[in-house]
Write an enzyme that holds these catalytic residues in place. Structure first.
Site, PDB file in Angstrom:
ATOM      1  N   HIS A  42       0.877  -1.081  -0.171  1.00 10.51           N
ATOM      2  CA  HIS A  42      -0.116  -0.168   0.097  1.00 10.51           C
ATOM      3  C   HIS A  42       0.972   1.299  -0.008  1.00 10.51           C
ATOM      4  O   HIS A  42       0.610   2.164  -0.753  1.00 10.51           O
ATOM      5  CB  HIS A  42      -1.091   0.076   1.258  1.00 10.51           C
ATOM      6  CG  HIS A  42      -1.891  -1.078   1.178  1.00 10.51           C
ATOM      7  ND1 HIS A  42      -2.035  -1.845   2.379  1.00 10.51           N
ATOM      8  CD2 HIS A  42      -2.804  -1.518   0.447  1.00 10.51           C
ATOM      9  CE1 HIS A  42      -2.853  -2.863   2.235  1.00 10.51           C
ATOM     10  NE2 HIS A  42      -3.657  -2.509   1.003  1.00 10.51           N
ATOM     11  N   ARG A  54      -2.627  -5.567  -8.522  1.00  7.85           N
ATOM     12  CA  ARG A  54      -1.645  -6.762  -8.587  1.00  7.85           C
ATOM     13  C   ARG A  54      -1.608  -7.955  -9.671  1.00  7.85           C
ATOM     14  O   ARG A  54      -1.128  -7.400 -10.719  1.00  7.85           O
ATOM     15  CB  ARG A  54      -1.694  -7.233  -7.107  1.00  7.85           C
ATOM     16  CG  ARG A  54      -1.640  -6.392  -6.129  1.00  7.85           C
ATOM     17  CD  ARG A  54      -2.209  -6.751  -4.783  1.00  7.85           C
ATOM     18  NE  ARG A  54      -3.441  -7.558  -4.758  1.00  7.85           N
ATOM     19  CZ  ARG A  54      -3.931  -8.020  -3.925  1.00  7.85           C
ATOM     20  NH1 ARG A  54      -3.424  -8.489  -3.005  1.00  7.85           N
ATOM     21  NH2 ARG A  54      -5.323  -8.451  -4.068  1.00  7.85           N
ATOM     22  N   SER A  70      -3.296  -8.028   2.915  1.00  4.65           N
ATOM     23  CA  SER A  70      -3.373  -7.979   4.446  1.00  4.65           C
ATOM     24  C   SER A  70      -3.521  -9.166   5.037  1.00  4.65           C
ATOM     25  O   SER A  70      -2.945  -9.177   6.140  1.00  4.65           O
ATOM     26  CB  SER A  70      -4.401  -6.820   4.557  1.00  4.65           C
ATOM     27  OG  SER A  70      -4.205  -5.644   4.052  1.00  4.65           O
TER      28      SER A  70
HETATM   29  N1  COA Z   1      -0.089  -4.026  -1.983  1.00  2.00           N
HETATM   30  C1  COA Z   1      -0.516  -5.014  -1.127  1.00  2.00           C
HETATM   31  N2  COA Z   1      -1.867  -5.515  -0.861  1.00  2.00           N
HETATM   32  C2  COA Z   1      -2.526  -4.768  -1.646  1.00  2.00           C
HETATM   33  C3  COA Z   1      -2.363  -3.916  -2.520  1.00  2.00           C
HETATM   34  C4  COA Z   1      -0.832  -3.566  -2.793  1.00  2.00           C
HETATM   35  N3  COA Z   1      -0.832  -2.454  -3.881  1.00  2.00           N
HETATM   36  N4  COA Z   1      -3.724  -3.306  -3.110  1.00  2.00           N
HETATM   37  C5  COA Z   1      -4.502  -4.456  -2.753  1.00  2.00           C
HETATM   38  N5  COA Z   1      -3.804  -5.123  -1.755  1.00  2.00           N
HETATM   39  C6  COA Z   1      -5.062  -6.030  -0.888  1.00  2.00           C
HETATM   40  C7  COA Z   1      -5.629  -5.346   0.088  1.00  2.00           C
HETATM   41  O1  COA Z   1      -4.820  -5.385   1.426  1.00  2.00           O
HETATM   42  C8  COA Z   1      -6.682  -6.485   0.325  1.00  2.00           C
HETATM   43  O2  COA Z   1      -6.140  -7.718   1.089  1.00  2.00           O
HETATM   44  P1  COA Z   1      -6.956  -8.616   1.810  1.00  2.00           P
HETATM   45  O3  COA Z   1      -8.362  -9.316   1.038  1.00  2.00           O
HETATM   46  O4  COA Z   1      -6.255  -9.475   2.349  1.00  2.00           O
HETATM   47  O5  COA Z   1      -7.905  -7.416   2.947  1.00  2.00           O
HETATM   48  C9  COA Z   1      -6.795  -6.968  -0.999  1.00  2.00           C
HETATM   49  O6  COA Z   1      -5.664  -6.766  -1.700  1.00  2.00           O
HETATM   50  C10 COA Z   1      -7.997  -6.417  -1.757  1.00  2.00           C
HETATM   51  O7  COA Z   1      -7.704  -4.829  -1.811  1.00  2.00           O
HETATM   52  P2  COA Z   1      -8.693  -3.898  -2.215  1.00  2.00           P
HETATM   53  O8  COA Z   1      -9.346  -4.403  -3.721  1.00  2.00           O
HETATM   54  O9  COA Z   1      -8.163  -2.692  -2.046  1.00  2.00           O
HETATM   55  O10 COA Z   1     -10.086  -4.137  -1.382  1.00  2.00           O
HETATM   56  P3  COA Z   1     -10.561  -3.604   0.119  1.00  2.00           P
HETATM   57  O11 COA Z   1     -11.104  -4.843   0.552  1.00  2.00           O
HETATM   58  O12 COA Z   1      -9.140  -3.378   0.858  1.00  2.00           O
HETATM   59  O13 COA Z   1     -10.925  -2.449  -0.049  1.00  2.00           O
HETATM   60  C11 COA Z   1     -13.166  -0.735  -0.405  1.00  2.00           C
HETATM   61  C12 COA Z   1     -12.380  -2.235  -0.916  1.00  2.00           C
HETATM   62  C13 COA Z   1     -13.150  -0.767   1.012  1.00  2.00           C
HETATM   63  C14 COA Z   1     -12.216   0.067  -1.504  1.00  2.00           C
HETATM   64  C15 COA Z   1     -14.609  -1.059  -1.154  1.00  2.00           C
HETATM   65  O14 COA Z   1     -15.107  -2.208  -0.395  1.00  2.00           O
HETATM   66  C16 COA Z   1     -15.332   0.154  -0.925  1.00  2.00           C
HETATM   67  O15 COA Z   1     -15.441   1.109  -1.534  1.00  2.00           O
HETATM   68  N6  COA Z   1     -16.122   0.367   0.310  1.00  2.00           N
HETATM   69  C17 COA Z   1     -16.978   1.185   0.342  1.00  2.00           C
HETATM   70  C18 COA Z   1     -18.455   0.999   0.089  1.00  2.00           C
HETATM   71  C19 COA Z   1     -18.751   1.220  -1.239  1.00  2.00           C
HETATM   72  O16 COA Z   1     -18.570   2.401  -1.866  1.00  2.00           O
HETATM   73  N7  COA Z   1     -19.103   0.037  -2.041  1.00  2.00           N
HETATM   74  C20 COA Z   1     -19.432   0.204  -3.337  1.00  2.00           C
HETATM   75  C21 COA Z   1     -18.012  -0.280  -4.139  1.00  2.00           C
HETATM   76  S1  COA Z   1     -18.473  -0.403  -5.872  1.00  2.00           S
END
Ligand code: COA
Length: 162
Positions: free
Chosen positions: A17, A90, A128
């Site tokens: 991140h 990724r 994560s």
């Molecule tokens: N390096 C390392 N890990 C990474 C990464 C990077 N560059 N990019 C993503 N990851 C990991 C994250 O840590 C996460 O790991 P995990 O599944 O073990 O927790 C995984 O990849 C997925 O990351 P991401 O796609 O960013 O998902 P998220 O769950 O962390 O975030 C939200 C998603 C919170 C942004 C999304 O659910 C959201 O927008 N929520 C608000 C409600 C909303 O608007 N909903 C409608 C969406 S259309």
């Protein structure tokens, strides 16, 4: 002023991140890293903890702020007057899900753009939950978690038995 939002659940924030944060901060006047809720996940760290870990590692970056929000990302983008969100891509496996989220967000807020930064190769398979799992087996996570927060995260996961 060009403002971008970097959203995620950050449970916890990793070097992968941080790599995206540093690179995105160089592209915009202001970057806001925001902890949001992914309803499909049950976080281990509280929102306050996740925000405090991010704050510690972005302290040195002048144009980066940290926040949390309990609502839709598209609404948060409007609230902050941002033009874009930034996400890290990724592997190919991220693509379909990210595509769906980007198109849905565009429907909700037609003025926002989603920009993807290709994750640096060393963090391509990082997540994560992988970090939490490694720590739970006592593995060294220093390659994946920024030094400033490594000890507190290891200790916190040990206490939680995760
Ligand atoms: N390096 C390392 N890990 C990474 C990464 C990077 N560059 N990019 C993503 N990851 C990991 C994250 O840590 C996460 O790991 P995990 O599944 O073990 O927790 C995984 O990849 C997925 O990351 P991401 O796609 O960013 O998902 P998220 O769950 O962390 O975030 C939200 C998603 C919170 C942004 C999304 O659910 C959201 O927008 N929520 C608000 C409600 C909303 O608007 N909903 C409608 C969406 S259309």
């Amino acid at each position: 002023m060009r403002i971008a939002i970097y959203p995620g659940s950050f449970d916890p924030v990793t070097k992968g991140h941080l790599d995206i944060i540093e690179r995105a901060a160089g592209l915009f006047d202001k970057l806001i890293v925001v902890v949001l809720t992914n309803p499909a996940k049950t976080p281990v760290f509280s929102v306050e903890e996740r925000v405090s870990y991010i704050r510690r590692i972005v302290e040195k970056l002048d144009n980066v702020e940290t926040d949390c929000f309990d609502g839709l990302l598209a609404d948060y983008v409007k609230l902050k007057g941002a033009g874009a969100i930034v996400k890290g891509l990724r592997a190919m496996s991220d693509f379909e899900y990210e595509f769906q989220m980007a198109l849905t967000n565009k429907q909700l807020n037609p003025e926002m753009e989603t920009l993807f930064l290709i994750t640096s190769a060393e963090y391509m398979y990082l997540s994560s939950s992988i970090v939490r799992q490694l720590a739970s087996f006592g593995a060294d996570i220093s390659r994946f978690i920024p030094d400033e927060i490594r000890d507190i995260i290891v200790e916190r996961l040990r206490k939680a038995g995760k």
